[in-house]
Enzyme design. Structure first.
Site, PDB file in Angstrom:
ATOM      1  N   ASN A 196      43.099  47.114  37.079  1.00 12.79           N
ATOM      2  CA  ASN A 196      42.242  47.589  35.993  1.00 12.79           C
ATOM      3  C   ASN A 196      42.642  49.016  35.647  1.00 12.79           C
ATOM      4  O   ASN A 196      43.069  49.775  36.518  1.00 12.79           O
ATOM      5  CB  ASN A 196      40.774  47.590  36.429  1.00 12.79           C
ATOM      6  CG  ASN A 196      40.171  46.203  36.450  1.00 12.79           C
ATOM      7  OD1 ASN A 196      40.668  45.273  35.838  1.00 12.79           O
ATOM      8  ND2 ASN A 196      39.074  46.056  37.176  1.00 12.79           N
TER       9      ASN A 196
ATOM     10  N   ARG B 147      41.907  39.686  36.892  1.00 13.78           N
ATOM     11  CA  ARG B 147      42.972  39.997  37.857  1.00 13.78           C
ATOM     12  C   ARG B 147      43.158  38.866  38.866  1.00 13.78           C
ATOM     13  O   ARG B 147      44.283  38.508  39.211  1.00 13.78           O
ATOM     14  CB  ARG B 147      42.681  41.317  38.583  1.00 13.78           C
ATOM     15  CG  ARG B 147      42.784  42.538  37.678  1.00 13.78           C
ATOM     16  CD  ARG B 147      42.343  43.795  38.389  1.00 13.78           C
ATOM     17  NE  ARG B 147      40.966  43.619  38.854  1.00 13.78           N
ATOM     18  CZ  ARG B 147      40.393  44.351  39.812  1.00 13.78           C
ATOM     19  NH1 ARG B 147      41.076  45.312  40.405  1.00 13.78           N
ATOM     20  NH2 ARG B 147      39.150  44.142  40.172  1.00 13.78           N
TER      21      ARG B 147
END
Length: 97
Positions: free
Chosen positions: A40, A22
């Site tokens: 996520n 990320r």
């Protein structure tokens, strides 16, 4: 003339959690001037939305499919169709927790 803007959704499968995926996605999106978010999922994937000009979105799609973070392993990436948008819905690109 302003560049036409598009939006798309994405989901990346493989070893993409616990490997700074990320953070690197945010860095790459900011580098390309894209807006949106990523997060996520409970299924072990990373999903998100992207907004920006078509060329930059295509470059980001390639990055999400083939590069990712140094420790990640990308099995596949899925993308929605690019849809034209009038204006941005997001101020920047961020990580949702």
């Amino acid at each position: 003339m302003a560049k036409r803007l598009f939006a798309l959704d994405f989901e990346v499968f493989g070893k993409v959690q616990g490997v700074f995926f990320r953070k690197y996605t945010e860095k790459q999106a900011n580098h390309l001037g894209l807006r949106g978010w990523c997060m996520n999922t409970s299924e072990g994937t990373v999903k998100g939305q992207l907004e920006g000009p078509q060329n930059e979105l295509n470059e980001m799609k390639h990055w999400l499919q083939n590069k990712g973070s140094p420790s990640s392993r990308i099995d596949k990436a899925e993308f929605s169709e690019m849809k034209p948008i009038e204006d941005y819905s997001f101020q920047s690109f961020g990580i949702k927790r």
